[in-house]
Motif scaffolding. Structure first.
Motif, PDB file in Angstrom:
ATOM      1  N   LEU A   6       0.835  -1.196   0.000  1.00 38.90           N
ATOM      2  CA  LEU A   6       0.000   0.000   0.000  1.00 38.90           C
ATOM      3  C   LEU A   6       0.874   1.252   0.000  1.00 38.90           C
ATOM      4  O   LEU A   6       0.711   2.155   0.825  1.00 38.90           O
ATOM      5  CB  LEU A   6      -0.921  -0.021   1.220  1.00 38.90           C
ATOM      6  N   PHE A   7       1.789   1.324  -0.957  1.00 37.85           N
ATOM      7  CA  PHE A   7       2.768   2.413  -0.980  1.00 37.85           C
ATOM      8  C   PHE A   7       2.103   3.770  -1.168  1.00 37.85           C
ATOM      9  O   PHE A   7       2.392   4.712  -0.430  1.00 37.85           O
ATOM     10  CB  PHE A   7       3.804   2.173  -2.074  1.00 37.85           C
ATOM     11  N   ILE A   8       1.223   3.898  -2.154  1.00 37.49           N
ATOM     12  CA  ILE A   8       0.603   5.198  -2.420  1.00 37.49           C
ATOM     13  C   ILE A   8      -0.267   5.625  -1.251  1.00 37.49           C
ATOM     14  O   ILE A   8      -0.335   6.814  -0.913  1.00 37.49           O
ATOM     15  CB  ILE A   8      -0.174   5.232  -3.765  1.00 37.49           C
ATOM     16  N   GLU A   9      -0.905   4.673  -0.583  1.00 39.63           N
ATOM     17  CA  GLU A   9      -1.716   5.001   0.582  1.00 39.63           C
ATOM     18  C   GLU A   9      -0.834   5.542   1.712  1.00 39.63           C
ATOM     19  O   GLU A   9      -1.191   6.514   2.386  1.00 39.63           O
ATOM     20  CB  GLU A   9      -2.501   3.775   1.056  1.00 39.63           C
ATOM     21  N   ALA A  10       0.325   4.920   1.902  1.00 40.46           N
ATOM     22  CA  ALA A  10       1.270   5.393   2.923  1.00 40.46           C
ATOM     23  C   ALA A  10       1.796   6.780   2.558  1.00 40.46           C
ATOM     24  O   ALA A  10       1.901   7.658   3.425  1.00 40.46           O
ATOM     25  CB  ALA A  10       2.419   4.398   3.076  1.00 40.46           C
ATOM     26  N   LEU A  11       2.107   6.976   1.300  1.00 38.21           N
ATOM     27  CA  LEU A  11       2.598   8.274   0.848  1.00 38.21           C
ATOM     28  C   LEU A  11       1.537   9.355   1.061  1.00 38.21           C
ATOM     29  O   LEU A  11       1.829  10.438   1.579  1.00 38.21           O
ATOM     30  CB  LEU A  11       3.009   8.206  -0.622  1.00 38.21           C
ATOM     31  N   ASN A  12       0.294   9.054   0.713  1.00 37.63           N
ATOM     32  CA  ASN A  12      -0.791  10.015   0.908  1.00 37.63           C
ATOM     33  C   ASN A  12      -1.003  10.332   2.382  1.00 37.63           C
ATOM     34  O   ASN A  12      -1.266  11.485   2.745  1.00 37.63           O
ATOM     35  CB  ASN A  12      -2.091   9.506   0.281  1.00 37.63           C
ATOM     36  N   ARG A  13      -0.884   9.320   3.244  1.00 38.16           N
ATOM     37  CA  ARG A  13      -1.016   9.545   4.680  1.00 38.16           C
ATOM     38  C   ARG A  13       0.088  10.481   5.177  1.00 38.16           C
ATOM     39  O   ARG A  13      -0.154  11.404   5.945  1.00 38.16           O
ATOM     40  CB  ARG A  13      -0.964   8.218   5.428  1.00 38.16           C
ATOM     41  N   ASP A  14       1.314  10.239   4.712  1.00 35.70           N
ATOM     42  CA  ASP A  14       2.443  11.081   5.113  1.00 35.70           C
ATOM     43  C   ASP A  14       2.269  12.512   4.607  1.00 35.70           C
ATOM     44  O   ASP A  14       2.561  13.472   5.327  1.00 35.70           O
ATOM     45  CB  ASP A  14       3.761  10.497   4.614  1.00 35.70           C
ATOM     46  N   ILE A  15       1.787  12.655   3.380  1.00 35.61           N
ATOM     47  CA  ILE A  15       1.550  13.989   2.831  1.00 35.61           C
ATOM     48  C   ILE A  15       0.499  14.723   3.663  1.00 35.61           C
ATOM     49  O   ILE A  15       0.665  15.903   3.999  1.00 35.61           O
ATOM     50  CB  ILE A  15       1.135  13.909   1.343  1.00 35.61           C
TER      51      ILE A  15
END
Length: 66
Positions: A6-15
């Motif tokens: 879930l890389f993009i989900e993790a990236l979106n959470r961090d953003i």
């Protein structure tokens, strides 16, 4: 999340966290990170198997023992 693919989900959470803390201060850097994300081969974002992780660990150990 990343280990589950879930890389993009993790990236979106961090953003979202960065924007909550700093507002728009880092929008340029976030845009650069997203541009870079779009250049990554999707195959490289797939989670690794335990076997693949062990192979990589063994390569590192072998290198360090040279």
């Amino acid at each position: 999340m990343i280990e589950k693919g879930l890389f993009i989900e993790a990236l979106n959470r961090d953003i979202a966290s960065i924007r909550d803390l700093f507002g728009s201060k880092y929008d340029l850097q976030i845009a650069e990170a997203l541009e870079y994300y779009n250049t990554i081969d999707p195959e490289k974002l797939k989670p690794r198997t335990n076997n693949e992780n062990e192979k990589e660990k063994n390569l590192v150990v072998d290198y360090l023992n040279q």
